[in-house]
Design a protein around this motif. Structure first.
Motif, short mmCIF file in Angstrom:
data_model
loop_
_atom_site.label_atom_id
_atom_site.label_comp_id
_atom_site.label_asym_id
_atom_site.label_seq_id
_atom_site.Cartn_x
_atom_site.Cartn_y
_atom_site.Cartn_z
N VAL A 204 0.95 -1.16 -0.17
CA VAL A 204 -0.22 -0.12 -0.18
C VAL A 204 0.95 1.18 -0.05
CG1 VAL A 204 -2.14 1.15 1.12
CG2 VAL A 204 -1.64 -1.33 1.49
N PRO A 205 1.17 1.64 -1.17
CA PRO A 205 2.37 2.73 -1.12
C PRO A 205 1.92 4.18 -0.50
CG PRO A 205 1.94 1.80 -3.44
CD PRO A 205 0.82 1.16 -2.62
N GLY A 206 2.96 4.53 0.33
CA GLY A 206 2.54 5.79 1.14
C GLY A 206 1.98 5.37 2.36
N TRP A 207 1.70 4.19 2.87
CA TRP A 207 1.08 3.99 4.07
C TRP A 207 2.13 3.00 5.08
CZ3 TRP A 207 -4.37 3.06 5.72
CH2 TRP A 207 -5.19 3.74 4.97
N TYR A 208 2.05 3.37 6.28
CA TYR A 208 3.05 2.70 7.16
C TYR A 208 3.02 1.22 7.07
CZ TYR A 208 4.37 6.99 9.59
OH TYR A 208 5.04 8.21 10.04
N GLY A 209 3.86 0.52 7.63
CA GLY A 209 4.05 -0.87 7.39
C GLY A 209 2.85 -1.88 7.72
N ARG A 250 -1.20 7.09 6.65
CA ARG A 250 -0.02 7.30 5.66
C ARG A 250 1.28 7.74 6.61
NH1 ARG A 250 -1.47 9.34 -0.12
NH2 ARG A 250 -3.60 8.43 -0.66
N ILE A 251 2.34 7.88 5.79
CA ILE A 251 3.76 8.05 6.39
C ILE A 251 3.97 9.56 6.57
CG2 ILE A 251 6.28 7.71 5.94
CD1 ILE A 251 5.64 4.85 4.65
N SER A 285 7.93 10.94 2.23
CA SER A 285 6.51 11.20 2.78
C SER A 285 5.66 10.52 1.98
CB SER A 285 6.31 12.83 2.77
OG SER A 285 4.93 12.90 3.04
N GLY A 286 4.62 9.90 2.89
CA GLY A 286 3.70 9.27 2.30
C GLY A 286 2.22 10.17 1.85
N ARG A 287 2.40 11.32 2.31
CA ARG A 287 1.33 12.40 2.37
C ARG A 287 1.42 13.12 1.13
NH1 ARG A 287 -1.79 12.66 7.75
NH2 ARG A 287 -0.73 10.56 8.42
N PRO A 315 7.03 8.42 -7.45
CA PRO A 315 6.68 9.31 -6.07
C PRO A 315 6.41 8.74 -4.96
CG PRO A 315 4.88 8.92 -7.79
CD PRO A 315 6.14 8.13 -8.36
N TRP A 316 6.59 7.21 -4.81
CA TRP A 316 6.43 6.36 -3.46
C TRP A 316 7.61 6.01 -3.02
CZ3 TRP A 316 1.91 7.90 -2.22
CH2 TRP A 316 0.75 7.93 -3.14
N ALA A 317 8.82 6.46 -3.54
CA ALA A 317 10.07 6.10 -3.28
C ALA A 317 10.74 7.23 -2.49
CB ALA A 317 10.80 5.52 -4.10
N TRP A 318 11.76 7.13 -1.55
CA TRP A 318 12.57 8.20 -1.08
C TRP A 318 13.38 8.89 -2.11
CZ3 TRP A 318 15.29 4.34 2.57
CH2 TRP A 318 16.51 3.64 1.75
N ARG A 319 13.45 10.12 -1.95
CA ARG A 319 14.50 10.93 -2.55
C ARG A 319 15.96 11.02 -2.33
NH1 ARG A 319 10.98 16.14 -4.64
NH2 ARG A 319 12.82 16.19 -6.10
#
Lengths: 374, 374
Positions: A204-209, A250-251, A285-287, A315-319
């Protein structure tokens, strides 16, 4: 007087002031593990370095071909799928940064007694699988659907409640495209490792584990809100134990830096020598997309903006970000602070709740810069 | 008054009575990780479940082809080899059980303050590489050779001493065949993961983990005994800090069992229901083949022999054992105890030394058997 689950399972609690990490927290810390922070250098986390959190035991699945996924409940055509069936659906690969909802918990005062993460419960992988919305479309969701409940094969007891691990998503999230939820069978191009849910897990991209149910065996559509333990008891933001609390979803944004120089074995404190010390790290950020990272080398008194690299359409990966630092002899505390497009940023004072969830206090990295070698 | 390494690196110490696990021990526990005990079910440990202990940082090696291994010192033809050169030598694959010398440390009283392992610092893999004796033969070892010193690329400070990680073996061990020491480039048929030494590590079957130098970049033959930090200061069995101490070498016997039933999330205590509860586990020794495993279900008061499976010609890997247990309602403490062909066995009282090394006290697994479901 029979023996009951309550004999082995105790209520949630906060550690007493100055109470060290206990044997039970240590047992979790030696099983589960974080990302060694130097591994923030990799765009995609190599196997074995991605964080892992397992509530109960890792199920033993000697034969993937025997696994079945059911799609049931308020649907018109229940499905019973094996891995080959799932691979017959359109496949998607998404790069996703996953973070445990409890990341940072062990730094809180008072400390909620649970998996004692410092800041390292994170990792990024390429997940491959079937969009959940396609499975639900194939099953035909009834018009009165409210939630979708995901059940894993992991079984245990938690705060006195015996359970299979279960979490739900609202039907609009489960069938949405931003993010697009996956039923994944591969991580970084290989079958899922056992500890990451082999053979199937939710992504679930953007949500906590906690939302990314591992060892997934059932997807059940319901016509009433799901109130299982992991939804209504755990993973709530509460100041007092009696509160209903807001759900963890979401993260929130976080930046971490690769601790520079070299470490002391025991304290993990960092040592550098005078001169240019390139700093780098990741932010997510997952927001909303991360739009800015600031760095402080003076314990948060002053901040300067770091250079943030492009997201390359992921967009769902860290930068990645980097920052030039010139160190002179002395003692320092380094921090990085992420801000996202919705204006969410990281607090400088701890955000506290009884579960220790969604705590994105800025990281603090003590660094000793030695005198010049002479 | 300059800033010195001593400002960040403190001497070894023992925890005070009732001192909980501290922040520094926790930082090690969240980086390094053990084998989740349910993974004892696998003959060969899947990637990411094998224990990992890194003294400093995991070196970042983006390009394996640039790596060079030097074979130098008291040799007639120094070698400078890349990975392709190494793969041109005869290749050997050996299944080896690796255990950290500090396994069990956090259970000791008083507790040496260091990586706080309970019992799970173990794993078994298939390692592929070149026998070290062939590399040394190609280099031509001088007649006055005493030790062979292995240097890794990992750099840090430990107890005030800045160092690259270095360990040595006596020349007869380095060139021997029982065990046959390997310079390994693959684990379970794939290139080494970063945390296991990518691209090269030493494998010394039967020896504790400190001997298996990771990120190996130099093999140097010496004509005098090596007295580096990891050889003479760390990894010694001492009762008092001033003693010279015996060196830590080969693994003493240990058996571990897969904790049966299901766990409580927080306490990791086990729950079973009345009836047949098959017990299984693994046993190993680096001293001599394991010849016997005994199991107790009553906290060590009585012991019965388990069934030990054949070693299938793999003398350096753990052996599987199993045991039939019929559980009735009540509380239990399970233990398993390995004995090897030289008569070494596991103590029932803690063997103690200041480093917490080679501690093979029997495992204790509390189990609650519930009343029958009604």
């Amino acid at each position: 007087m029979g023996h009951r689950l309550a004999d082995t399972s105790s209520p949630a609690r906060l550690a007493a002031p100055d109470e060290g990490i206990g044997r039970d927290e240590l047992a979790l810390a030696t099983r589960n593990h974080g990302l060694p922070l130097e591994a923030l250098r990799y765009d995609v986390t190599p196997p074995g370095l991605h964080y892992v959190l397992t509530h109960y035991d890792i199920p033993y699945v000697p034969d993937d071909t025997a696994w079945r996924l059911s799609v049931t409940g308020r649907v018109q055509r229940p499905l019973h799928l094996d891995l080959a069936d799932l691979k017959g659906f359109p496949q998607v690969t998404t790069r996703v940064t996953l973070e445990c909802a409890g990341n940072g918990r062990a730094l809180l005062t008072p400390r909620p007694v649970s998996q004692p993460w410092l800041v390292e419960a994170v990792g990024t992988a390429e997940w491959t699988g079937v969009p959940l919305r396609l499975l639900l479309a194939a099953a035909g969701v009834d018009a009165d659907a409210v939630d979708v409940v995901f059940t894993g094969a992991d079984h245990g007891v938690e705060r006195g409640v015996e359970q299979d691990y279960q979490r739900s998503l609202p039907i609009d999230v489960a069938t949405g495209t931003e993010p697009e939820v996956l039923v994944a069978h591969a991580m970084n191009g290989a079958p899922l490792p056992p500890q990451h849910g082999r053979p199937l897990r939710l992504i679930v991209p953007g949500w906590y584990g906690m939302a990314h149910v591992k060892w997934l065996r059932e997807v059940a559509v319901t016509d009433a809100p799901f109130t299982g333990f992991q939804q209504s008891v755990a993973y709530r933001l509460r100041q007092e134990s009696g509160e209903e609390g807001e759900p963890v979803t979401r993260i929130v944004p976080r930046a971490l830096l690769v601790p520079p120089g070299f470490p002391d074995f025991m304290s993990r404190a960092r040592v550098v020598r005078p001169g240019t010390v390139p700093l780098e790290g990741r932010a997510w950020s997952g927001r909303a997309p991360v739009t800015r990272v600031d760095v402080s080398t003076d314990a948060g008194r002053t901040w300067r903006e770091a250079e943030l690299e492009p997201d390359d359409g992921r967009p769902w990966a860290w930068r990645r970000w980097h920052f030039g630092w010139t160190a002179a002899e002395g003692e320092y505390e380094l921090s990085a602070r992420a801000t996202d497009a919705e204006g969410h940023t990281q607090p400088l004072q701890q955000p506290w709740n009884r579960g220790g969830f969604a705590n994105n206090l800025v990281q603090r990295v003590p660094v000793l810069c030695l005198a010049k070698e002479g």
